[in-house]
Motif scaffolding. Structure first.
Motif, mmCIF file in Angstrom:
data_model
loop_
_atom_site.group_PDB
_atom_site.id
_atom_site.type_symbol
_atom_site.label_atom_id
_atom_site.label_comp_id
_atom_site.label_asym_id
_atom_site.label_seq_id
_atom_site.Cartn_x
_atom_site.Cartn_y
_atom_site.Cartn_z
ATOM 1 N N GLN A 88 -5.929 0.752 -5.117
ATOM 2 C CA GLN A 88 -6.987 1.018 -4.135
ATOM 3 C C GLN A 88 -8.351 1.024 -4.822
ATOM 4 O O GLN A 88 -9.319 0.442 -4.336
ATOM 5 C CB GLN A 88 -6.761 2.364 -3.427
ATOM 6 N N GLY A 89 -8.419 1.676 -5.993
ATOM 7 C CA GLY A 89 -9.670 1.683 -6.742
ATOM 8 C C GLY A 89 -10.083 0.271 -7.135
ATOM 9 O O GLY A 89 -11.243 -0.110 -6.989
ATOM 10 N N TYR A 90 -9.113 -0.502 -7.580
ATOM 11 C CA TYR A 90 -9.406 -1.852 -8.048
ATOM 12 C C TYR A 90 -9.951 -2.743 -6.917
ATOM 13 O O TYR A 90 -11.003 -3.355 -7.046
ATOM 14 C CB TYR A 90 -8.141 -2.478 -8.648
ATOM 15 N N VAL A 91 -9.249 -2.785 -5.790
ATOM 16 C CA VAL A 91 -9.691 -3.704 -4.728
ATOM 17 C C VAL A 91 -10.941 -3.188 -4.027
ATOM 18 O O VAL A 91 -11.781 -3.975 -3.575
ATOM 19 C CB VAL A 91 -8.579 -3.996 -3.681
ATOM 20 N N THR A 92 -11.102 -1.859 -3.941
ATOM 21 C CA THR A 92 -12.323 -1.329 -3.333
ATOM 22 C C THR A 92 -13.525 -1.719 -4.187
ATOM 23 O O THR A 92 -14.561 -2.136 -3.669
ATOM 24 C CB THR A 92 -12.243 0.200 -3.158
ATOM 25 N N ALA A 93 -13.378 -1.593 -5.511
ATOM 26 C CA ALA A 93 -14.466 -1.998 -6.399
ATOM 27 C C ALA A 93 -14.744 -3.492 -6.260
ATOM 28 O O ALA A 93 -15.892 -3.929 -6.258
ATOM 29 C CB ALA A 93 -14.121 -1.653 -7.842
ATOM 30 N N GLN A 94 -13.696 -4.267 -6.130
ATOM 31 C CA GLN A 94 -13.856 -5.715 -5.989
ATOM 32 C C GLN A 94 -14.720 -6.045 -4.773
ATOM 33 O O GLN A 94 -15.525 -6.956 -4.789
ATOM 34 C CB GLN A 94 -12.464 -6.331 -5.830
ATOM 35 N N ASP A 95 -14.576 -5.289 -3.689
ATOM 36 C CA ASP A 95 -15.333 -5.582 -2.471
ATOM 37 C C ASP A 95 -16.591 -4.726 -2.301
ATOM 38 O O ASP A 95 -17.487 -5.108 -1.564
ATOM 39 C CB ASP A 95 -14.437 -5.372 -1.244
ATOM 40 N N ARG A 96 -16.639 -3.561 -2.942
ATOM 41 C CA ARG A 96 -17.715 -2.618 -2.603
ATOM 42 C C ARG A 96 -18.382 -1.941 -3.804
ATOM 43 O O ARG A 96 -18.969 -0.859 -3.646
ATOM 44 C CB ARG A 96 -17.156 -1.515 -1.684
ATOM 45 N N TRP A 307 -17.064 2.088 6.188
ATOM 46 C CA TRP A 307 -15.624 2.254 6.011
ATOM 47 C C TRP A 307 -14.995 1.005 5.409
ATOM 48 O O TRP A 307 -15.500 -0.101 5.588
ATOM 49 C CB TRP A 307 -14.951 2.551 7.352
ATOM 50 N N TYR A 308 -13.861 1.214 4.740
ATOM 51 C CA TYR A 308 -13.106 0.109 4.151
ATOM 52 C C TYR A 308 -11.656 0.278 4.576
ATOM 53 O O TYR A 308 -11.023 1.290 4.288
ATOM 54 C CB TYR A 308 -13.231 0.180 2.627
ATOM 55 N N GLN A 309 -11.144 -0.712 5.336
ATOM 56 C CA GLN A 309 -9.764 -0.623 5.811
ATOM 57 C C GLN A 309 -8.788 -0.890 4.673
ATOM 58 O O GLN A 309 -9.037 -1.747 3.830
ATOM 59 C CB GLN A 309 -9.515 -1.669 6.901
ATOM 60 N N ILE A 310 -7.661 -0.205 4.731
ATOM 61 C CA ILE A 310 -6.672 -0.379 3.667
ATOM 62 C C ILE A 310 -5.305 0.076 4.151
ATOM 63 O O ILE A 310 -5.210 0.953 5.020
ATOM 64 C CB ILE A 310 -7.107 0.418 2.406
ATOM 65 N N GLN A 311 -4.255 -0.547 3.620
ATOM 66 C CA GLN A 311 -2.893 -0.048 3.823
ATOM 67 C C GLN A 311 -2.296 0.258 2.461
ATOM 68 O O GLN A 311 -2.370 -0.562 1.544
ATOM 69 C CB GLN A 311 -2.014 -1.073 4.560
ATOM 70 N N LEU A 312 -1.723 1.460 2.329
ATOM 71 C CA LEU A 312 -1.097 1.879 1.079
ATOM 72 C C LEU A 312 0.393 2.081 1.325
ATOM 73 O O LEU A 312 0.771 2.875 2.183
ATOM 74 C CB LEU A 312 -1.700 3.201 0.589
ATOM 75 N N VAL A 313 1.230 1.362 0.559
ATOM 76 C CA VAL A 313 2.678 1.481 0.735
ATOM 77 C C VAL A 313 3.339 1.794 -0.614
ATOM 78 O O VAL A 313 3.128 1.077 -1.600
ATOM 79 C CB VAL A 313 3.284 0.176 1.294
ATOM 80 N N THR A 314 4.087 2.888 -0.638
ATOM 81 C CA THR A 314 4.934 3.217 -1.796
ATOM 82 C C THR A 314 6.285 3.645 -1.219
ATOM 83 O O THR A 314 6.412 3.761 0.004
ATOM 84 C CB THR A 314 4.353 4.373 -2.634
#
Lengths: 811, 122
Positions: A88-96, A307-314
Motif C-alpha cells: 500500500q505504501g509503495y503504490v500510494t507513493a507511486q501515484d501520490r 482519497w485514494y481507492q485501494i483493495q487489500l487482500v491477505t
C-alpha cells in the motif's frame, strides 16, 4: 581581440546554461524543466497497458501481486499483513508521493522549507498550535500497540522502497516546478497527516467571537440569540432513543466563568460546506432485504484527489475503500461482511484558557492557587534561501500558549495570550479503529473498533450482511459542564479545566432503530435528553432533515435510489425561509427588474440545479438578509471580531418574533425599521448586486455559472492543473453539497448481502500526476452524479476484463 | 554535416545518463574539435540539440495524447495549444547548444592563432 570574443562566447554559454539550471524565486529551472530527458515531459503517462511488471525490492517478506483495474485502482494480494501495508505504501507513493509529502510538510509547519518566507506565518501557526507536539503523542500511541506498529512500519518501508528507486527525472512534476526533492518517509509523517485531518475537522472555535458578543450584548441576550439547542432539529440519534447506561457524575458549572477579551484579529470564515452525509437503510426498507449504506464526505475539492481507492487482500483480510495518502489502511469502505462510513461530529474539543504569567519572564503561571512552571519547546523553522527561524513555544498543563499578548496572531480563532486545550494533544491510536473496522465481521466488532477512536470525532455509520444497521457519534469527548468552552475560559481556576472524559461506552449510539434507517449530516448528535455536553452548536439541520424526510418516505430502496439521494439538490433551507420571507416583501417598493426577480423566486420549486436563477437569488439573499438583521447590532470592527446568530435562530426570529427589536437598524436614529424593511431592502440589494455582476436578470444568473465550483490543485493559483467552473448543482446546506470550493470528496454506496456490491466515485482520479490519464478521469462521472461499480475481488483472477496491468513485488 | 550528426547522437545518448546541461559540453567539445566558422558552429550546436529535443518531446507528446503538454502550455504560456511549448523546448535547448558550440569554435580559433604565431616566431 579574438581572445576577448572567445571569452565573451564562453561567458554567454556558461551564463545561459547555469541560469537555466537554477530556480529563480518562483520561476523554475527552465532548462531542466523543458528537457525531454528529465523535465516535465518525463511525467507524461499513458493509460495502463496490458503489462506485467516484476520489481525486485528489498523489504517484502513474500511475493506480493498488485492488479490495477481500468480506473487505476490497485488490488493488493499479499500473503501476510506486513506485505499488504508495504505494498500500500509503495503504490500510494507511486501515484501520490508529492501530495503525501506536501500535506505532511504543511501539517508539520515546514512549508517555508519548500516555498520560502511566504509560508512562514502559516508554519509558525502550526507550531504554536502544537501540531508536532500532538503528532508525537499520537505516534507514541500508535507504536505502543503491536498491530498498528507493524502497519506503520510496513507502510513506511513501502514508501521508502519507492523513493529509493526513484530517479530525479521521474520526480512528480510539483518537485520540478518548486525545485526540491522528496525526503525519506517516517511513521511520524503518518501521525502528522492524521493531525491535519483533526485540524481541518475539529479545530474550529468561535470562543473568542462569542466572548466579544457577550461583552456587547450581555449574558441574557447572548443566551437568547445563541441558544444551546435549535428550535427545529432532527438529531442523529432519533428522538426517543433510550440511553442504556448510567451516566457518570458531570462537573457542575462554577459560579463565575467569565473572562473578558478583545483582540485585533482577522477572521477566516468557517466553510459550512465542510461536512458530510452518511446513512444506512435496514433490511425492511431495502429491495434486496439486506442493508444499504451510503457515504459522501464533504471536504475542500482539491487535486490531487484527497482519497485514494485501494483493495487489500491477505489470508485474514479483504477490504476495499478509500485511504488517505499518507495513512495505512482503509478509512471508509467495506469488506465481505460489513460496510462503514464517516461524517464529522463537530464536537467542542478545542478550548482557550487565559494564562496569567507571574512576570515577563513567563516562566511560571497561576493555576489552582499555585505558581506552576512553564515548559518551553524550541521550534526551528527552516526557510528556503534564508537562515532558520527559531520560535519558542510556551506550554502549560492546558497545552501550548498559542499567542502572547504583544504578538499579532495569524488566525482569528486563536486569541492572544491564551493556551489551547485541544483533543489533538492527547495520546491516541485512531489507526487501531480503522485496523479493526477493516477486519470487522459483526456489530460487536464495530463497537470494539470505535472504542479506540479519539479525534476528529466522527459519526460512524455501519451496516452488515447480518442485517444490522447502526450509527454512533464517536470520539473521545471531554467531560464538561453544559456549554463549557462556548466562551473563552479563565485558565487560573482548576474548576474550568476539562474534568476527564465521557466513557467510550456512553458515546451516543443507536442500533436498528424502529424507523428502519440511520443517518447523519453533521447536525446535533442527540436531543437534549443525552446527559452529557458535546457542543452547543452544530451544522444547520437542513441536509439532515431532507435526508430523513426522503428516507422515511422511501420503500424498496436500491443502490440507484441511494445514488439519487446523494445527488439531491432540493434546497431545504429555501423551503423553510421563503414561505416566511416572501409575504413580508413590499412589492410596491421594487423596481421592474426587482419585481421580475421576485416573480422568478415565487415560481421556484426549490431545486438548486445548475440552471436555476431563483436559487442564485436565494443563496445571495441569505447573506444580505443576515447582514440587514444582525449587521447593525453585531458590527465587526478591526479590534473586535463578532459573529451572527445561526440560520436556525434567524429563521425562528423571522417566523415567530416578527415584531422583534432586532429588525430595527440601530444606526438610523430617527427611523424604526420593521421586518418588512429588512426583508425588502435585503432583497433589493441582492438583485441589484447580481445585476451588477451578471447583467439583466436571465441565463447569466444561472446557479452553476454563478457558483463556479472549482476542483483546485493544492498549490494556489495552479489553474492549469485544476478543473474550474465545473457545471454542477447543489451547494452548501444541500444534500449534494458541491459548493464553490468544497463538496463531496468521495461518494460511495454499498449493497450488503451474501455477495457485497459497491459503487463509488472521486471528483478527480486515482493518480496525483497531472500528466496521467487517471488524474481527472472520474470528474465527469462525479459531475453527472453517476457511480462506478467497484471491483471487489476475492482472489487473483486468471483473467478479468477490468484488470489492466499487474505489478509483482518480490524480495 | 558531421558535427551536427555527432552532436545529435552523442548528446542524445549522454542525456540518458547525465544532466541536461551535458548538451553544452557536447556542443562545445564537438565544435572545438571540428568546425569552420562561428555561424556554422552555432548552427551545428543549435540544431544538434534542438532536433533531438524536438523529436523526443514530440514522441512523448503523441504517445501520451498530449495531456501534460496541454496543461504545461496553459501553466507556462497561458495558451491552450501545445505547439508553442513543443517549439519552445527545442529553442531553449538549441540556444544552450548553439552558444556552447560557438564558444567551442571561438576558443579553438584563439588556440590555433596562438599556435601559428608561435610557429612563425620559430
Amino acid at each position: 581581440m579574438k581572445i576577448a570574443i572567445a571569452f565573451l562566447c564562453c561567458l554567454i554559454s556558461i551564463g545561459l546554461t547555469v541560469s537555466l539550471n537554477r530556480q529563480w524565486g518562483v520561476v523554475p529551472a527552465f532548462g531542466r524543466l523543458l528537457s525531454p530527458f528529465e523535465g516535465f515531459w518525463q511525467n507524461a503517462e499513458t493509460k495502463d497497458a496490458a503489462s506485467e511488471q516484476h520489481i525486485s525490492i528489498k523489504g517484502t517478506r513474500d511475493e506480493v501481486t498488485v492488479l490495477f483495474d481500468d480506473l487505476h485502482v490497485p488490488h493488493i494480494f499479499a500473503r501476510n499483513d506486513y506485505d499488504a501495508y508495504f505494498a500500500q505504501g509503495y503504490v500510494t507513493a507511486q501515484d501520490r508521493l508529492w501530495q503525501m509529502e506536501f500535506q505532511t510538510h504543511a501539517a508539520a509547519g515546514r512549508l517555508s522549507e519548500v516555498i520560502g518566507e511566504r509560508a512562514l506565518e502559516l508554519d509558525r501557526d502550526k507550531r504554536r498550535l502544537g501540531m508536532a507536539y500532538g503528532a508525537e503523542k499520537s505516534l507514541a500511541g500508535m507504536l505502543a500497540d503491536s498491530a498498528t506498529r507493524l502497519v506503520l512500519e510496513a507502510y513506511t518501508a513501502g514508501i521508502n522502497a519507492y523513493i529509493a528507486q526513484l530517479k530525479p527525472a521521474r520526480y512528480p512534476i510539483e518537485y520540478k516546478l518548486l525545485g526540491y526533492a522528496p525526503e525519506p518517509w517516517t511513521p511520524l509523517k503518518c501521525a502528522f497527516l492524521l493531525k491535519q485531518m483533526t485540524q481541518t475537522l475539529a479545530a474550529g472555535a468561535d470562543d473568542l467571537l462569542m466572548t466579544n458578543v457577550r461583552q456587547k450584548l450581555g449574558a441574557e441576550l447572548t443566551a437568547n440569540l445563541f441558544p444551546d439547542y435549535p428550535f427545529k432539529e432532527d438529531p442523529i440519534i432519533p428522538v426517543g432513543t433510550r440511553w442504556d447506561f448510567k451516566p457518570v457524575k458531570i462537573p457542575s458549572m462554577p459560579a463565575s466563568t467569565e473572562t473578558d477579551s478583545s483582540f485585533a484579529l482577522n477572521w477566516p470564515r468557517h466553510d459550512p460546506a465542510i461536512g458530510s452525509n452518511n446513512w444506512a437503510v435496514g433490511p425492511e426498507k431495502s429491495a434486496t432485504g439486506y442493508p444499504i449504506l451510503a457515504n459522501d464526505p464533504h471536504l475542500t475539492l482539491s487535486l490531487p484527489s484527497i482519497w485514494y481507492q485501494i483493495q487489500l487482500v491477505t489470508p485474514t483480510l479483504n477490504v476495499y475503500g478509500v485511504s488517505l495518502p499518507g495513512a495505512p489502511g482503509v478509512v471508509i469502505g467495506f469488506n465481505k461482511e460489513v460496510a462503514w462510513g464517516v461524517t464529522n461530529v463537530g464536537a467542542d474539543v478545542l478550548d482557550f484558557y487565559r494564562i496569567r504569567f507571574r512576570d515577563n519572564r513567563q516562566q511560571e503561571y497561576w493555576h489552582d492557587d499555585k505558581w506552576k512552571p512553564v515548559r518551553r519547546r524550541i521550534e526551528r523553522i527552516k526557510v528556503k534561501g534564508q537562515p532558520d527561524v527559531v520560535d519558542t513555544v510556551l506550554y502549560t498543563h492546558h497545552g501550548p500558549v498559542a499567542y502572547l499578548p504583544d504578538e499579532k496572531p495569524f488566525l482569528a480563532n486563536i486569541p492572544t495570550g491564551y493556551a489551547v486545550r485541544w483533543i489533538a494533544h492527547e495520546v491516541d491510536n485512531g489507526l487501531k479503529t480503522f485496523y479493526l473496522l477493516n477486519r470487522a465481521k459483526t456489530y460487536d466488532d464495530y463497537v470494539t473498533a470505535l472504542s479506540f477512536y479519539a479525534a476528529p470525532a466522527q459519526n460512524f455509520v455501519f451496516a452488515n450482511a447480518a442485517k444490522d444497521i447502526a450509527i454512533s457519534p464517536n470520539g473521545r469527548f471531554p467531560l464538561k459542564w453544559r456549554a463549557q468552552g462556548k466562551f473563552l475560559l479563565d485558565g487560573t481556576k482548576a474548576a474550568n479545566d476539562w474534568q476527564g472524559w465521557i466513557p467510550a461506552g456512553h458515546n451516543p449510539r443507536v442500533k436498528n432503530p424502529p424507523r428502519g434507517f440511520v443517518s447523519s449530516a453533521n447536525q446535533f448528535s442527540t436531543d437534549p435528553t443525552y446527559p452529557y455536553y458535546i457542543n452547543w452548536e452544530f451544522e444547520t439541520p437542513d441536509r439532515g432533515m431532507r435526508i430523513n424526510q426522503r428516507l422515511a418516505a422511501m420503500q424498496r430502496v436500491t443502490v440507484d435510489s441511494m445514488r439519487r439521494l446523494q445527488n439531491d439538490v432540493y434546497n431545504h433551507q429555501a423551503s423553510t425561509f421563503l414561505p416566511v420571507l416572501l409575504p413580508r416583501i413590499r412589492e410596491n417598493d421594487l423596481s421592474e427588474n426587482q419585481k421580475r426577480a421576485l416573480q422568478t423566486v415565487r415560481q421556484w420549486n426549490y431545486q438548486q440545479d445548475t440552471a436555476t436563477v431563483a436559487g442564485t437569488i436565494f443563496m445571495e439573499w441569505m447573506g444580505h438578509l443576515e447582514r440587514a438583521i444582525w449587521g447593525d447590532d453585531l458590527p465587526e470592527s478591526p479590534g473586535r471580531p463578532m459573529r451572527f446568530p445561526n440560520a436556525s435562530r434567524t429563521l425562528q426570529l423571522l417566523s415567530e418574533e416578527p415584531d422583534s427589536r432586532w429588525f430595527d437598524d440601530v444606526r438610523t436614529a430617527n427611523r424604526h425599521e420593521t421586518i418588512q424593511d429588512a426583508v425588502t431592502v435585503s432583497f433589493q440589494h441582492t438583485v441589484d448586486s447580481l445585476a451588477k455582476q451578471h447583467g439583466p436578470l436571465g441565463k447569466t444568473w444561472a446557479w452553476a455559472d454563478h457558483k463556479k465550483t472549482g476542483v483546485r490543485h493544492l498549490i494556489p493559483g495552479l489553474d492549469a492543473f485544476s478543473a474550474l467552473n465545473v457545471q454542477v448543482g447543489g451547494g452548501s446546506g444541500i444534500v449534494n453539497a458541491a459548493g464553490r470550493r468544497a463538496g463531496p470528496s468521495w461518494r460511495m454506496v454499498v449493497q450488503t448481502g451474501p455477495q457485497v456490491r459497491a459503487y463509488g466515485v472521486l471528483p478527480g482520479g486515482q493518480s496525483g500526476n497531472p500528466g496521467s490519464p487517471y488524474y481527472l478521469n472520474m470528474l465527469e462521472t462525479w459531475r453527472k452524479g453517476e457511480l462506478y461499480e467497484l471491483l471487489y475481488l476475492q482472489s487473483v483472477p486468471q483473467k478479468h476484463p477490468r484488470i489492466q496491468s499487474t505489478l509483482t513485488l518480490t524480495r | 554535416m558531421l558535427p551536427f550528426i555527432v552532436i545529435a547522437l552523442l548528446s542524445a545518448v549522454l542525456q540518458f545518463f547525465l544532466p541536461w546541461w551535458s548538451i553544452a559540453a557536447v556542443a562545445f567539445g564537438v565544435c572545438f574539435w571540428r568546425s569552420q566558422t562561428g555561424w556554422r558552429a552555432f548552427g551545428n550546436g543549435f540544431l544538434g540539440v534542438a532536433v533531438i529535443w524536438f523529436f523526443y518531446a514530440l514522441v512523448i507528446h503523441l504517445q501520451t495524447d498530449g495531456i501534460l503538454t496541454a496543461r504545461m502550455a496553459g501553466l507556462l504560456l497561458k495558451t491552450r495549444s501545445s505547439i508553442p511549448l513543443l517549439l519552445l523546448a527545442p529553442l531553449v535547448g538549441g540556444l544552450v547548444g548553439g552558444f556552447a558550440g560557438l564558444a567551442g569554435q571561438q576558443v579553438r580559433t584563439v588556440l590555433a592563432a596562438n599556435r601559428s604565431s608561435t610557429l612563425k616566431r620559430v
